[in-house]
Design a protein around this motif. Structure first.
Motif, PDB file in Angstrom:
ATOM      1  N   ILE A   3      29.396  43.391  48.221  1.00  0.00           N
ATOM      2  CA  ILE A   3      30.128  43.091  46.982  1.00  0.00           C
ATOM      3  C   ILE A   3      31.339  42.201  47.249  1.00  0.00           C
ATOM      4  CG2 ILE A   3      31.411  44.145  45.069  1.00  0.00           C
ATOM      5  CD1 ILE A   3      29.676  46.745  46.112  1.00  0.00           C
ATOM      6  N   VAL A   4      31.540  41.221  46.385  1.00  0.00           N
ATOM      7  CA  VAL A   4      32.714  40.369  46.474  1.00  0.00           C
ATOM      8  C   VAL A   4      33.605  40.662  45.269  1.00  0.00           C
ATOM      9  CG1 VAL A   4      33.558  37.987  46.547  1.00  0.00           C
ATOM     10  CG2 VAL A   4      31.340  38.562  47.584  1.00  0.00           C
ATOM     11  N   VAL A   5      34.898  40.884  45.512  1.00  0.00           N
ATOM     12  CA  VAL A   5      35.825  41.123  44.411  1.00  0.00           C
ATOM     13  C   VAL A   5      36.875  40.017  44.396  1.00  0.00           C
ATOM     14  CG1 VAL A   5      37.506  42.718  43.441  1.00  0.00           C
ATOM     15  CG2 VAL A   5      35.507  43.620  44.607  1.00  0.00           C
ATOM     16  N   CYS A   6      37.100  39.420  43.223  1.00  0.00           N
ATOM     17  CA  CYS A   6      38.089  38.340  43.104  1.00  0.00           C
ATOM     18  C   CYS A   6      39.417  38.889  42.594  1.00  0.00           C
ATOM     19  CB  CYS A   6      37.599  37.282  42.122  1.00  0.00           C
ATOM     20  SG  CYS A   6      36.079  36.506  42.645  1.00  0.00           S
ATOM     21  N   LEU A   7      40.467  38.670  43.350  1.00  0.00           N
ATOM     22  CA  LEU A   7      41.788  39.191  43.008  1.00  0.00           C
ATOM     23  C   LEU A   7      42.790  38.059  42.930  1.00  0.00           C
ATOM     24  CD1 LEU A   7      42.009  41.945  45.777  1.00  0.00           C
ATOM     25  CD2 LEU A   7      41.362  42.360  43.412  1.00  0.00           C
ATOM     26  N   LYS A   8      43.691  38.155  41.984  1.00  0.00           N
ATOM     27  CA  LYS A   8      44.749  37.159  41.910  1.00  0.00           C
ATOM     28  C   LYS A   8      46.116  37.829  41.889  1.00  0.00           C
ATOM     29  CE  LYS A   8      46.425  33.184  39.381  1.00  0.00           C
ATOM     30  NZ  LYS A   8      46.608  32.569  38.074  1.00  0.00           N
ATOM     31  N   GLN A   9      47.051  37.196  42.577  1.00  0.00           N
ATOM     32  CA  GLN A   9      48.425  37.695  42.542  1.00  0.00           C
ATOM     33  C   GLN A   9      49.158  37.031  41.381  1.00  0.00           C
ATOM     34  OE1 GLN A   9      51.108  36.758  45.812  1.00  0.00           O
ATOM     35  NE2 GLN A   9      51.464  38.931  46.091  1.00  0.00           N
ATOM     36  N   VAL A  10      49.829  37.844  40.584  1.00  0.00           N
ATOM     37  CA  VAL A  10      50.500  37.312  39.391  1.00  0.00           C
ATOM     38  C   VAL A  10      51.917  37.875  39.294  1.00  0.00           C
ATOM     39  CG1 VAL A  10      48.342  37.103  38.077  1.00  0.00           C
ATOM     40  CG2 VAL A  10      49.630  39.237  37.961  1.00  0.00           C
ATOM     41  N   PRO A  11      52.792  37.186  38.551  1.00  0.00           N
ATOM     42  CA  PRO A  11      54.105  37.778  38.313  1.00  0.00           C
ATOM     43  C   PRO A  11      53.939  38.947  37.345  1.00  0.00           C
ATOM     44  CG  PRO A  11      54.032  35.468  37.619  1.00  0.00           C
ATOM     45  CD  PRO A  11      52.637  35.894  37.895  1.00  0.00           C
ATOM     46  N   GLY A  12      54.625  40.032  37.558  1.00  0.00           N
ATOM     47  CA  GLY A  12      54.515  41.201  36.682  1.00  0.00           C
ATOM     48  C   GLY A  12      54.958  40.862  35.274  1.00  0.00           C
ATOM     49  N   THR A  13      53.995  40.779  34.356  1.00  0.00           N
ATOM     50  CA  THR A  13      54.275  40.334  32.995  1.00  0.00           C
ATOM     51  C   THR A  13      55.340  41.121  32.279  1.00  0.00           C
ATOM     52  OG1 THR A  13      52.252  39.328  32.320  1.00  0.00           O
ATOM     53  CG2 THR A  13      53.398  40.411  30.660  1.00  0.00           C
ATOM     54  N   VAL A 114      29.338  39.830  42.365  1.00  0.00           N
ATOM     55  CA  VAL A 114      30.722  39.361  42.364  1.00  0.00           C
ATOM     56  C   VAL A 114      31.412  40.011  41.172  1.00  0.00           C
ATOM     57  CG1 VAL A 114      32.264  37.364  42.219  1.00  0.00           C
ATOM     58  CG2 VAL A 114      30.026  37.134  43.340  1.00  0.00           C
ATOM     59  N   ILE A 115      32.553  40.667  41.428  1.00  0.00           N
ATOM     60  CA  ILE A 115      33.270  41.335  40.334  1.00  0.00           C
ATOM     61  C   ILE A 115      34.629  40.670  40.111  1.00  0.00           C
ATOM     62  CG2 ILE A 115      34.004  43.559  39.373  1.00  0.00           C
ATOM     63  CD1 ILE A 115      32.368  44.984  41.461  1.00  0.00           C
ATOM     64  N   CYS A 116      34.883  40.300  38.863  1.00  0.00           N
ATOM     65  CA  CYS A 116      36.185  39.747  38.482  1.00  0.00           C
ATOM     66  C   CYS A 116      36.849  40.697  37.498  1.00  0.00           C
ATOM     67  CB  CYS A 116      36.011  38.407  37.762  1.00  0.00           C
ATOM     68  SG  CYS A 116      35.441  37.084  38.817  1.00  0.00           S
ATOM     69  N   GLY A 117      38.150  40.527  37.305  1.00  0.00           N
ATOM     70  CA  GLY A 117      38.848  41.236  36.241  1.00  0.00           C
ATOM     71  C   GLY A 117      38.559  40.538  34.924  1.00  0.00           C
ATOM     72  N   ARG A 118      38.870  41.200  33.824  1.00  0.00           N
ATOM     73  CA  ARG A 118      38.546  40.594  32.526  1.00  0.00           C
ATOM     74  C   ARG A 118      39.376  39.341  32.279  1.00  0.00           C
ATOM     75  NH1 ARG A 118      39.150  43.128  26.826  1.00  0.00           N
ATOM     76  NH2 ARG A 118      39.720  41.161  25.956  1.00  0.00           N
ATOM     77  N   GLN A 119      40.627  39.354  32.709  1.00  0.00           N
ATOM     78  CA  GLN A 119      41.472  38.170  32.574  1.00  0.00           C
ATOM     79  C   GLN A 119      42.724  38.386  33.400  1.00  0.00           C
ATOM     80  OE1 GLN A 119      41.953  39.118  28.298  1.00  0.00           O
ATOM     81  NE2 GLN A 119      43.977  38.223  28.522  1.00  0.00           N
TER      82      GLN A 119
END
Ligand SMILES: Cc1cc2nc3c(=O)[nH]c(=O)nc-3n(C[C@H](O)[C@H](O)[C@H](O)COP(=O)(O)OP(=O)(O)OC[C@H]3O[C@@H](n4cnc5c(N)ncnc54)[C@H](O)[C@@H]3O)c2cc1C
Ligand SMILES: Nc1ncnc2c1ncn2[C@@H]1O[C@H](COP(=O)(O)O)[C@@H](O)[C@H]1O
Lengths: 261, 393
Positions: A3-13, A114-119
């Motif tokens: 399984i591949v998981v896509c993660l992104k680092q973001v500023p805490g909204t 491949v699993i992504c977050g919804r947005q």
């Protein structure tokens, strides 16, 4: 299952606050976090691995400091990670991001899902998942809230759309995006934290990936941000006065007058 | 490609630090330094009076409209019925087409979709229709390949679609195959007439920041648009338009995924997206039983029932009722928020409501800043009073 998981680092909204006087961002305490929706993607990957065996690869495209986030992913159950980091990737829109991620994922042997977050909560587009699926030539299912069953080469899943729930069958490999209803992410285990400390986070550059430089980063992007501004909040609010009975009476009168009721 | 600070020109005035929406410029030794995370949005460059900030972009050849013309609206249907957002997009599309002096087309996939001629009455010059039993349910694989094929054949310069579950899921796939730009969830559309570019404005950072985005050199320029942002026109049944039936080559495309079943959410009696009046409850309700109060007020007003996120998370009400950034965008004539604080993520879903009423016991709740009328008080007192008064009249 591989399984591949896509993660992104973001500023805490929730910490993005605007100073109403100067209309600028209040800078203090803006911490980088894992995109909240991606934590559900990771957790689901780890659960599938626990159910069916296999391994979870967490992948992210971002600046060097995203390394810390990938370390956390190991603590939360990922087996290996890949960081795609290169100044050439900067300024990528969803198309260039999906292309870059796809080039890296293609190098991972025999992946099933491949699993992504919804947005993401900074870009807010939800486009990278479906665009990535197309780059990989795979089926795509958005808003998955439950993985019912996985058999060889096939998966049955439930997803949430505006009108209700759909039960869908898809061949594997496939790309899915998940919603927060799918699970409750676990806290990192002590063993995981120890493992994460010594983990090696490989960094792949544009050169390692062998990508066409005109397809990545700002140059590879079809869209461009030309203006950024703060939304005007209409502040014509009127707090009604008097005791509650009077307020309710005056409210109903106002609504009748404006013919909404 | 990239951004640089000309250290000789930088005076250390810090203007750029304060205008950077992403807060990634720092003053180091009295000179601006741009940290990781820059999106090259250009806010600093615009604000700098000393021309000390340089953004290099590989210059692309402008106006590549080469043979692309016309505006398309993807008209989504479900169970053979067109969606409201289709008409909203036709209204905006009509305006953009008139500005560009070009024509407006709708594209619809389905089986025996009723009122197809309404697409013309609401503003389309042409309607491309694929009518086939295989398209009864929304088949995203088929939609992707067929829309891509039609765009390649007819070459529109702009394509708009609703930012619905369906639109947000398959339109990006079309954009990826065509290798063109797509802007998600737009709340504003305009034309730069000189360059013939679509100016696409959308909220980011959960509605904290607005961004205007262009797609300079690739075609079509594509955008998904939130429902209820634009107003539909009154239909004109005398408008002339052409309905073009396009063949569906079923042999050529197959869906890899299979829809096994669909469970409709039946708690949603009145559709939120289409409702004129919405009564919403938030965490202030305290417990699941209290949602009945919201339903009672909704019943008296003939309203749809909405919710902020916490009641959905707590399982008091189904997700289909959630309003906001990760729920539905609504635009009723009247929105009644009971026990909702007014977080940006919630406000993102209600900003086009005509009248907003807030009932909240905290006078400092942010919801009062955007509410047309606010009542500071306990909802368990106020709501029954409203119900009683409405019933007695
Ligand atoms: C990525 C992301 C996406 C999100 N998406 C959404 C979304 O789509 N929709 C959404 O709504 N939220 C969303 N949220 C959550 C959002 O940030 C807020 O947490 C949420 O909207 C708060 O809901 P609330 O106003 O019901 O609860 P609270 O903020 O807890 O407010 C409850 C209010 O009720 C009032 N109250 C309490 N008791 C009474 C009483 N007896 N009478 C009157 N008033 C009373 C209180 O004064 C308070 O103001 C999202 C958050 C994130 C990070
Ligand atoms: N830079 C990135 N690196 C890894 N995954 C990403 C990146 N950007 C987006 N994604 C994935 O795509 C999803 C949708 O992102 P977005 O289209 O930006 O809203 C996210 O939830 C992530 O799973």
């Amino acid at each position: 299952m591989n399984i591949v998981v896509c993660l992104k680092q973001v500023p805490g909204t929730t910490q993005v606050k605007i100073n109403p006087q100067t209309n600028t961002l209040i800078r203090q305490d803006i911490k980088n976090i894992v995109n909240p929706f991606d934590t559900y993607a990771l957790e689901e990957g780890v659960r599938l691995k626990e159910r069916y065996g296999g391994k979870v690869t967490a992948i992210s495209m971002g600046p060097p400091q995203a390394e810390g986030m990938l370390r956390e992913a190991i603590a939360a159950g990922a087996d290996q990670t890949i960081l795609l980091s290169d100044r050439a990737f900067a300024g990528a829109d969803t198309l260039a991001t999906a292309y870059t991620l796809a080039q890296a994922i293609k190098k991972i042997e025999g992946y099933d899902l491949v699993i992504c977050g919804r947005q993401t909560i900074d870009g807010d587009t939800g486009q990278v998942g479906p665009e990535l699926a197309e780059e990989l030539g795979l089926p795509f299912i958005a808003y998955v809230n439950k993985i019912e069953e996985t058999t060889t080469g096939q998966m049955r899943i439930q997803r949430m759309i505006e009108e209700g729930h759909e039960l869908i069958e898809t061949p594997l490999p496939a790309v899915i995006s998940v919603v927060k209803e799918i699970n409750v992410p676990r806290l990192p285990s002590l063993r995981g934290i120890i493992k994460a400390k010594d983990a090696i986070i490989p960094v792949w550059t544009a050169h390692n990936l062998g990508v066409d430089p005109s397809m990545v980063g700002l140059d590879g992007s079809a869209t461009r941000v030309v203006k950024i501004f703060f939304p005007e909040r209409v502040r014509h609010g009127e707090k009604l006065q008097g005791d509650l009975e009077d307020q309710v009476a005056s409210l109903i009168e106002k609504l009748r007058k404006s013919r909404v009721i | 490609m990239g951004i640089k600070v000309d250290l000789d020109k930088c005076t250390g005035c810090s203007i750029c630090v304060s205008v950077c929406p992403f807060a990634i410029i720092e003053m180091i030794d009295d000179k601006a330094q741009i940290q990781e995370g820059c999106t090259l949005c250009g806010a600093c460059q615009e604000a700098c009076s000393y021309e000390a900030i340089l953004i290099e972009v590989t210059t692309e050849t402008p106006t590549p409209n080469n043979g692309h013309h016309g505006i398309w609206v993807f008209a989504e249907q479900r169970d053979g019925r067109l969606k409201n957002v289709d008409y909203e997009l036709l209204a905006k599309g009509r305006e953009l087409a008139d500005t560009l002096k070009t024509d407006l087309s709708a594209v619809c996939f389905g089986h025996n979709v009723s009122e197809i001629d309404q697409l013309v009455a609401y503003g389309a010059d042409k309607v491309y229709l694929i009518n086939n039993p295989a398209l009864v349910a929304n088949q995203e694989d088929l939609y992707t390949s067929e829309l891509t094929r039609l765009i390649q054949e007819y070459r529109p310069e702009i394509l708009l679609a609703g930012a619905t579950s369906l639109g947000r899921s398959f339109i990006p796939r079309v954009a990826a195959v065509l290798r063109t730009g797509l802007t998600a969830d737009c709340t504003g559309l305009d034309i730069d007439t000189e360059k013939r570019l679509l100016l696409q404005t959308r909220p980011t950072f959960g509605g904290n920041i607005m961004a205007t985005i262009i797609c300079q050199t690739r075609r079509p320029q594509m955008a998904t648009v939130r429902p209820r942002v634009f107003k539909k026109n009154t239909p004109n049944n005398n408008r002339q338009g052409q309905i073009i039936k396009v063949d569906f080559k079923k042999e050529a495309v197959t869906s890899r995924t299979k829809l096994l079943s669909f469970i409709e959410d039946i708690t949603e009696k009145v559709k939120l997206e289409d409702a004129d009046i919405i009564v919403s409850g938030g965490r202030g309700l305290g417990k699941p039983e209290n949602f009945k109060l919201i339903e009672e007020l909704g019943g008296v007003l003939g309203a749809a029932i909405g919710s902020s996120r916490p009641p959905v998370d707590e399982g008091w009400v189904a997700y289909s009722h959630q309003v906001g950034q990760t729920g539905k965008t609504v635009g009723p004539k009247l929105y009644v928020a009971c026990g909702i604080s007014g977080a940006v993520q919630h406000l993102a879903g209600i900003s086009t409501s005509e009248i907003i009423i807030a009932i909240n016991k905290d006078p400092d709740a942010p919801i009062f800043e955007i509410a047309t009328y606010g009542i500071v008080g306990d909802l368990f007192q106020v709501v029954p009073m409203i119900i009683k008064k409405l019933k007695s009249e």
